[in-house]
Design a protein around this motif. Sequence first.
Motif, PDB file in Angstrom:
ATOM      1  N   THR A   2       0.846  -1.194   0.000  1.00 45.08           N
ATOM      2  CA  THR A   2       0.000   0.000   0.000  1.00 45.08           C
ATOM      3  C   THR A   2       0.878   1.239   0.000  1.00 45.08           C
ATOM      4  OG1 THR A   2      -0.044   0.090   2.389  1.00 45.08           O
ATOM      5  CG2 THR A   2      -1.748  -1.225   1.335  1.00 45.08           C
ATOM      6  N   THR A 181     -15.638   8.131   0.461  1.00 44.33           N
ATOM      7  CA  THR A 181     -14.388   7.365   0.410  1.00 44.33           C
ATOM      8  C   THR A 181     -14.281   6.395   1.569  1.00 44.33           C
ATOM      9  OG1 THR A 181     -13.434   9.387  -0.427  1.00 44.33           O
ATOM     10  CG2 THR A 181     -11.918   7.620   0.094  1.00 44.33           C
ATOM     11  N   SER A 183     -12.472   7.180   4.159  1.00 43.87           N
ATOM     12  CA  SER A 183     -11.120   7.330   4.681  1.00 43.87           C
ATOM     13  C   SER A 183     -10.748   8.806   4.696  1.00 43.87           C
ATOM     14  CB  SER A 183     -10.135   6.553   3.811  1.00 43.87           C
ATOM     15  OG  SER A 183      -8.830   6.939   4.134  1.00 43.87           O
ATOM     16  N   ASP A 188      -6.040   7.501  -0.343  1.00 41.97           N
ATOM     17  CA  ASP A 188      -7.251   6.691  -0.511  1.00 41.97           C
ATOM     18  C   ASP A 188      -8.335   7.460  -1.264  1.00 41.97           C
ATOM     19  OD1 ASP A 188      -5.975   4.787   0.838  1.00 41.97           O
ATOM     20  OD2 ASP A 188      -7.134   4.936   2.702  1.00 41.97           O
TER      21      ASP A 188
END
Lengths: 433, 276
Positions: A2, A181, A183, A188
């Motif tokens: 990530t 989202t 987040s 993100d």
Amino acid sequence: MTRAQLLADDPLWLILIKAVALLLLGALATMAMIILERKIVARMQHRPGPNRVGPNGWFQSIADAIKLPFKEQIIPDTADRKVYFLAPIISTIPAFLAFSVIPFGPEVSIFGERTVLQLVDLPVGVLVVLACSSLGVYGIVLAGWASGSPYPLLGGLRSAAQVISYEIAMGLSIVAVILYTGSLSTGDIVDAQASGWYFYLLIPSFLIYCVSMVGETNRAPFDLPEAESELVGGFHTEYSSMKFALFFLAEYVNMVIVSAFCTTLFLGGYMAPWPVSLIGDNYFNTGWWPLLWFFTKTWFFLFVFIWLRGTLPRMRYDQFMRLGWKILVPANLVWIVLVVALRAFRNEAEISATTILVAGGIVLVVLIGLSFLLPDRAAPDEDSDRVPVTGGGYPIPPLDLVVPDKDAAAPRRVRRKRQTASVGAGAEKETEQ
Amino acid sequence: MLLAQQGAATVSTGEAVSFWVLGPLALAGALGMIFARNAVHSALFLVMTMLSLGCIYMVQQAPFLGFVQIIVYTGAIMMLFLFVLMLVGRDASDSVVEVLRGQRLWAGVLGVGLAVLITGAVARSLIDVTDQGLAADTANGGRGNVANIGQLIFSDYLFPFELTSALLITAAVGAMVLGYVNREQRGRRTQKELVEARFRGEHDRPSPLPGPGVFATANSVATPALLPDGSVAPESLSRLIESTTADKLAAERESVAGTGPAAGTRALAPGKEESR
């Protein structure tokens, strides 16, 4: 891996390179922005703009950047010296700090090291930008106070009130994005826009953000803290030399920040725009290409800033506050409730998008119909007996006025001429004596 | 002692360094806030304390709390404080007269009480509470810091959360009612009505106050305008900064008005003569 993991892997030299690049980006963007602004506004006003330094005057910013720090510093006698000195620094540092969470691009390779074009990816990235903007205002407010003269003080006061009220609108307009989202991380948010950019999915949020970002950066038509027609220079009236240059820098870096942030939140960040994204299985969305899309979008917003300045007159202070508190904030709250309700509906019962759109359309039509039933605002009853002091009290010709014809008016004009002539002759005689 | 050692064993170097930088900064800010003579300086010291605390929260793996601390406390609340301080003027807050009787005594008593409470709470957290570690599902584990906080606020702590918001809204509405009660009774006047009232003599003067004088010797807005006979127009001095500039610039005003001692005929620079 990530984004956060990739970034955590960065060696120290890479972090340093990124930090220096961000610092340079702010300074260079400011210089480019100043010359562009002067050129574009000049073009809008049919004049050449700066045309002395370099080819067509394009190096004017460089000359200014060299000249400004070397000017004489004047510190007013009444200034509170420590705070006066601190204020420009306080306004500049947070502006640069906010760059660290903006994602400029996806995974790339720098000298063989896989990384993401972003300094840090915090789980609360959006809040970092908000926090930086709320800290930057301290610089303006303290500058106004520390200068020790009334105009800067008024500018500082205005700026404090303005930023507090528009930060609320700005924070609320981000809420819908976060809801979609799920987040607070900027990386993100960009990734979540792969299926559709938020500027058309969340139109009200986008519009409110655009208005409040102009208010937040103290730019025309909301540049009340430095309204030159009312407050000389506002908060920076008493500043000169390098300190003034720092305020200049902070203002333009802030503009770049809010534009980049808007790009990230609503325009899909570094993602390639629609027709380009179809080419070669989204080839232009890999490697270093996204940097181009990101800066194109950001510079579009920066151009809008200039465009607004060249077009709109400054708003009055109370109108500006009314817009913030009575329109933007309530509209935003209603919109957030709507978004939450829609999402709850879609999560609970499997309702398709068309059903929601049709239902929304029906509700809209009913609301418009109801708005016709509202009584019109009654005209204010004029007291006919009262003689108004101003405005209506100006002598107005009666409605049945008969205009005398030319022949009747001609002798009068002649008489007037004679009078002026005789006065002139009299004056001459007096001087002769 | 044992507990303290156990705690110290888990502190990394970076955390220790940031603590020893931020902790003294926060403490210095708090002390500065109490001892600063100027109200705005006090507010600034408090801002420094809050910023340091916010950074400490971030170091302690509570990024949400840290940034909310900065946005809400430093960004909004202290900005409102500054706003009010500036509105009352620069020197108005320097008054040393105690308005509340016995204020210092009660402040001391309550301060000691608060210190006892805090010590008790910290002692209890050190002795009784077993730590779960940051990786626990209710802390930063599971879905992460922000999601866990949201989960807790809107489930377990919903009622206290709503109570707090009700309290704040009540306070805000109360302040507005108190602040607007007079204006509501009078009804707001239009610009036209105000003009008429001015000319009827309901206000001090029909025109706005005269602007500052701008002269060759001083271009400060604090320079008073001069009346036709050369005397100072007192109304042209701003009420906000009068207390500072009127005193400080007295000599300058005198020289502008021509009321000061005249320069000697042989003096090269008029100002230097008197200082000798």
